[in-house]
Structure formats: C-alpha cells, structure tokens
Scaffold this motif. Structure first.
Motif, PDB file in Angstrom:
ATOM      1  N   ALA A 232       1.171  -0.852  -0.269  1.00 37.02           N
ATOM      2  CA  ALA A 232      -0.044  -0.247   0.433  1.00 37.02           C
ATOM      3  C   ALA A 232       0.939   0.812   0.154  1.00 37.02           C
ATOM      4  N   LEU A 233       0.362   2.144  -0.939  1.00 35.93           N
ATOM      5  CA  LEU A 233       1.553   3.934  -1.019  1.00 35.93           C
ATOM      6  C   LEU A 233       0.727   4.871  -0.891  1.00 35.93           C
ATOM      7  N   VAL A 234       0.931   5.294  -0.383  1.00 36.82           N
ATOM      8  CA  VAL A 234       0.037   6.894  -0.627  1.00 36.82           C
ATOM      9  C   VAL A 234       1.109   7.849  -0.550  1.00 36.82           C
ATOM     10  N   LYS A 235       0.652   8.198  -1.739  1.00 37.80           N
ATOM     11  CA  LYS A 235       1.195   9.161  -2.286  1.00 37.80           C
ATOM     12  C   LYS A 235       0.594  11.034  -1.750  1.00 37.80           C
ATOM     13  N   GLN A 236       1.158  11.800  -0.794  1.00 38.26           N
ATOM     14  CA  GLN A 236       0.860  13.200  -1.581  1.00 38.26           C
ATOM     15  C   GLN A 236       2.082  14.188  -1.599  1.00 38.26           C
ATOM     16  N   GLY A 237       1.566  14.716  -2.358  1.00 40.32           N
ATOM     17  CA  GLY A 237       2.750  16.029  -2.820  1.00 40.32           C
ATOM     18  C   GLY A 237       3.885  15.116  -3.142  1.00 40.32           C
ATOM     19  N   GLN A 238       4.753  15.238  -2.217  1.00 37.38           N
ATOM     20  CA  GLN A 238       6.311  15.011  -3.333  1.00 37.38           C
ATOM     21  C   GLN A 238       6.643  14.164  -2.103  1.00 37.38           C
ATOM     22  N   ASP A 239       6.056  13.588  -1.241  1.00 40.01           N
ATOM     23  CA  ASP A 239       5.916  11.667  -0.711  1.00 40.01           C
ATOM     24  C   ASP A 239       5.478  11.099  -0.757  1.00 40.01           C
ATOM     25  N   LEU A 240       6.788   9.479  -0.184  1.00 45.46           N
ATOM     26  CA  LEU A 240       5.688   8.223  -0.344  1.00 45.46           C
ATOM     27  C   LEU A 240       5.955   8.316   0.612  1.00 45.46           C
ATOM     28  N   VAL A 241       5.202   7.695   0.943  1.00 37.57           N
ATOM     29  CA  VAL A 241       4.928   5.883   2.129  1.00 37.57           C
ATOM     30  C   VAL A 241       4.667   4.759   2.291  1.00 37.57           C
ATOM     31  N   ILE A 242       5.091   4.457   2.088  1.00 42.99           N
ATOM     32  CA  ILE A 242       4.734   2.554   1.662  1.00 42.99           C
ATOM     33  C   ILE A 242       4.763   1.432   2.769  1.00 42.99           C
ATOM     34  N   GLY A 243       4.171   1.207   2.489  1.00 39.51           N
ATOM     35  CA  GLY A 243       3.582  -0.213   3.824  1.00 39.51           C
ATOM     36  C   GLY A 243       3.668  -1.156   2.808  1.00 39.51           C
ATOM     37  N   ASN A 244       3.860  -2.091   2.987  1.00 36.19           N
ATOM     38  CA  ASN A 244       4.637  -3.028   2.623  1.00 36.19           C
ATOM     39  C   ASN A 244       4.403  -4.726   3.583  1.00 36.19           C
ATOM     40  N   VAL A 245       3.539  -5.777   3.135  1.00 34.26           N
ATOM     41  CA  VAL A 245       3.430  -7.045   3.631  1.00 34.26           C
ATOM     42  C   VAL A 245       3.333  -8.864   2.747  1.00 34.26           C
ATOM     43  N   GLY A 246       4.595  -9.250   2.968  1.00 37.00           N
ATOM     44  CA  GLY A 246       4.664 -10.316   1.844  1.00 37.00           C
ATOM     45  C   GLY A 246       4.934 -10.098   0.718  1.00 37.00           C
TER      46      GLY A 246
END
Length: 485
Positions: free
Chosen positions: A211-225
């Motif tokens: 799952a990826l959240v992009k807000q403006g120029q920032d990316l935050v990714i959460g990964n399982v598997g």
C-alpha cells in the motif's frame, strides 16, 4: 503454548472504526462537514465504495495511473488492486495498493483487504493528525515539557503517542511521522477483522499487501508479503533505472526466519524447489507458506507469521517518473529493470499496466512452458503528470462494462467459495504437482539463500504455489467434526 506475541495480538483499541459495509446506504439527514475529524471516514463508510469518485479497482486508467489484472491458469483470479485519488478528501493525496491472495479463500481475503484497509488507514490518519495538533499545542504551552505536573496525560492507551521524537522528526516530513503510526494500526485492525469475519475463512487463506500513499512529493509505503513496489527514475547520466522500494518479505530473510523459529515455526525448502523457503507448523508438514508476513493465515499467527508492515518513505525528485506496484506473478518472470523498461515503452500511459501484464504472460509461456501462469496485477502510478501523454484519459476496454456489473460478478464469485480446496495446481518445470506429504522428513532444515539487496527475477526457474496444503478449520478445545480430508 509457543505463542508469538506481537503488536497485532493486543486487545482492540477502544473506539476503533468498524469495517465498512459495501452496500450500505447514505444517511439521508447526514449534514456533517467534510473537514471534521470523523466526517470523511463516516462519509466513505456510508457511501457504496464503487460509487466514490476517484476510486478505481478495475482494469482502466486515469490521468495519473494505469491498472490491469489478468487471471492466470490456476483458477479464480486472487489478485486485487486499487487506485484512490483525492484519498481521505485530500486533493493532493493518492492511495495505491496491490493484494495477492492465496489459499482456498484467498480471492475473498484480497478483495476484503482492498476495500477495508484504505478506510481504516484514512480513519487512523485523521486521528493521528488531531493527536499531533494537540501535542504541539501542549508542548508550546508547557514550555517544552510534556510531563510537567500541570500538563494532563495525553495517552489513554498503549497505541497513543506520548512524546515527539525530535531527532526523527528532523529526518522525515510530518506525513511520515503520522503514517508510520497509522499504517501499523490500520494493518493490525484489518487483520483482527479478518480473524473475526463471519463469512470468510482465513485460517489457511490470506493475502499480501503493498500500500502506497503519495501526498505532494512524499511517498510512504507499507508492505506485507512478497508483492513489490519499484520506482522508475533517471540516473545521473539520464538513463532510466529501477529502484526497488520494498523488500520481499520471505522466510529466507535472516531476520524473518529468526523470528519464525523463535516462535516454534519451521523454515525450510522442499527438495525439488530449494530456492523457495516456506513456513511450516511445528509438528505438521503444512501449510508451507512461501512468505513471512501476510494478512490472514491464522494457522501460523502463533508461530511467527505476522501482519506488521515494513514502512518506508521516499521524497520524489524531478528525475522520478513512475512507480510500479505488482503482485509476484509479474516479478516471478521479469526483473525490476525489465518491468521499468516495459512500462516506459508502452504505446500510451493509459495502457501501461496492461502492456506490462501481457508482457509477463508472454514471459511465463516462454520461460516456463510446462507451468501454470500465475495471476498478474499491476498498478502504474505516474509522477511527472505534467508531461504530455497521449490518450491519458482513455479507459481500457473491459469485459465488464460497468462497476456495478463487476461488483455483482464479484459477489457471485465469493458466494461460490474456493475453486480449489487443497492446493493450487501450479506445476513446477518438468516435475508435476507436489504430492501431499512429500518431503516428510521435517527435521532437515536447509540453508536458504537470501535475496536481500539483489535485483533478480523472483524464482529463477521455479514456479511455485504460495501454500502447499490446506488444514481443516478447528476451534481449540472443541472436537473437529469435519472430515479432515
């Protein structure tokens, strides 16, 4: 009893959001402002999900993204995907995700996580934003001391933040500070919901999630598997290169294997597929799960399997062009660089995901002609949207012409239950399907080569199933009356 205690086994957070009901009708008299803390979440929960503007779960495209999935040769397509623009009522925010189900009910688990996880993340995000504002105000009023005698206690439970790590805050932007707490909470609540779900049996079924959240120029990714996110970017010589943003969380990673073994789970590979490490119960040669973290799969949750996401942050630069999120049906036959090159060479951006999936299918047929092609799903998120892209708004043609028809088809599919009950029929090259109980000598735990930090095609000659065996559903303390076979 050998339980592995983790953050996800804690008691539920008071007031945590309930799971959304897909077909729930809007409240006729609801007039809450969209800007309030709970309003956007309540609005999203009450509105039928498939009618939310900017939310795409089917093959198609928008100005910023392209999505495509194709069923393999194993049965029901167990992959799911989503792109949600204006996520959480934020005009500069996009949520993307891919989910690869496995086990007899894996298709149902993947779709449930696709529909529920974004809502839970949005709800926890809003709560954490409010908590952040409160903490800042208290910090200013107390002259930098949160623990002074005149300051009320903020944390009412172990999940609330009691202080601000100033050193960490200097390294990362505010969105990462918030989402690094929101992601684990949302994943934990999601897994708890699956455990208690009345109609989806998640005992031997589960799903991955990137799952990826992009807000403006920032990316935050959460990964399982073991699904994966890869960035297509330009290097110093202006050549297109691939940067892997996530780690494939498989049992052959030393840290993952150590955790599983400490919880009495076993990690070893079968003799005819030495490249594929699997997770096994302490006293049974099952289920043979080919990943170290997943939603569901509760038969292994006391033996080292967890659903805690690996979270990372990246700041987008002008050289970054697009991100590809894909299930392992893509990565099993294509390297990171091949995927990036294929997406970049797509005739138009609106067909990039479809172009990638079709290329992967051709690679399956060429590399493993005796194997059954895996399900493939890909989301291509374009970062330089100001660049001209021909027919960027063109929708890909689909067998299902409307979202309503697709949802009706999904409901019929889920009601029909699993298409295969014991195991997927994937054939490894030249060896046929695995027989139940093969390699019964569980005491021989092999050394598994680690793939950390290596750009590779995930299997290099092996076509695998995620779980080999399916266990009967049982309730501890009660006699199982079902036929175990």
């Amino acid at each position: 009893m050998g339980s592995c205690l983790s953050a996800e086994s804690r008691s539920p957070v008071p007031g945590s959001p309930a799971s959304p009901a897909v077909g729930f009708k809007k409240r006729k008299n609801s007039k809450k402002r969209m800007g309030s803390r709970n309003s956007s979440f309540e609005y999203r929960r009450d509105e039928p999900l498939h009618r939310i503007p900017g939310r795409m779960i089917l093959n198609g495209s928008s100005e910023v993204a392209s999505l495509f999935t194709q069923q393999g040769k194993k049965g029901t397509n167990q992959d799911a995907m989503i792109v949600w623009e204006n996520f959480g009522s934020r005009t500069d925010t996009i949520f993307c995700g891919v989910f690869d189900g496995h086990g007899p009910y894996g298709h149902m688990v993947a779709k449930r996580v696709r529909d529920s996880l974004p809502l839970k993340l949005s709800a926890h995000w809003e709560v954490n934003i409010t908590s952040e504002d409160v903490l800042k105000e208290i910090s200013l009023n107390s002259a930098g001391s949160i623990n002074s005698e005149d300051t009320p206690i903020i944390s009412a439970d172990e999940d609330s933040r009691a202080s601000i790590d100033l050193e960490e805050a200097d390294k990362h932007p505010e969105i990462f500070q918030i989402l690094k707490e929101s992601f684990p909470k949302a994943f934990r609540v999601m897994d708890r919901e699956l455990r208690l779900h009345p109609s989806i049996d998640c005992f031997c079924s589960g799903t991955t999630a990137v799952a990826l959240v992009k807000q403006g120029q920032d990316l935050v990714i959460g990964n399982v598997g073991d699904s994966r996110a890869v960035l297509g970017t330009r290097d110093k010589d202006d050549y297109l290169s691939a940067v892997q943003l996530t780690v494939d969380l498989k049992p052959n990673l030393p840290a993952e294997a150590e955790r599983i073994r400490k919880c009495r789970g076993r990690v070893f590979a079968l003799q005819d597929e030495p490249e594929v490490a699997r997770v096994w119960l302490p006293n049974n040669d099952s289920p043979g799960l080919a990943m170290a973290r997943a939603f569901g799969d509760f038969c292994l949750k006391d033996f080292g399997l967890i659903s805690v996401p690996d979270i990372s942050h990246r700041r987008i630069t002008e050289k970054d062009e697009f991100i590809v999120l894909a299930t392992d049906g893509i990565w099993d036959v294509l390297s990171n660089k091949e995927v990036v090159d294929i997406v970049a060479s797509a005739p138009v951006r609106s067909s990039a995901a479809r172009f990638l999936v079709e290329s992967a299918v051709r690679a399956w047929r060429y590399k493993y002609p005796t194997s059954k092609i895996d399900d493939c799903a890909a989301v291509c998120l374009f970062l330089d949207t100001n660049s001209s892209s021909t027919a960027s708004n063109t929708k890909l043609k689909e067998p299902l012409t409307t979202v309503d028809e697709a949802e009706m088809c999904n409901e019929k599919e889920e009601l029909s239950g699993p298409t295969t009950l014991n195991r997927s029929g994937t054939v490894r090259s030249g060896n046929g399907t695995l027989q139940e109980g093969s390699n019964g000598d569980a005491s021989r735990e092999e050394e598994i080569p680690t793939d950390e930090g290596i750009d590779w095609s995930a299997l290099e000659g092996v076509s695998r199933v995620n779980t080999l065996l399916t266990l009967p559903r049982f309730v501890p303390g009660k006699e199982d009356k079902k036929n175990p076979k």
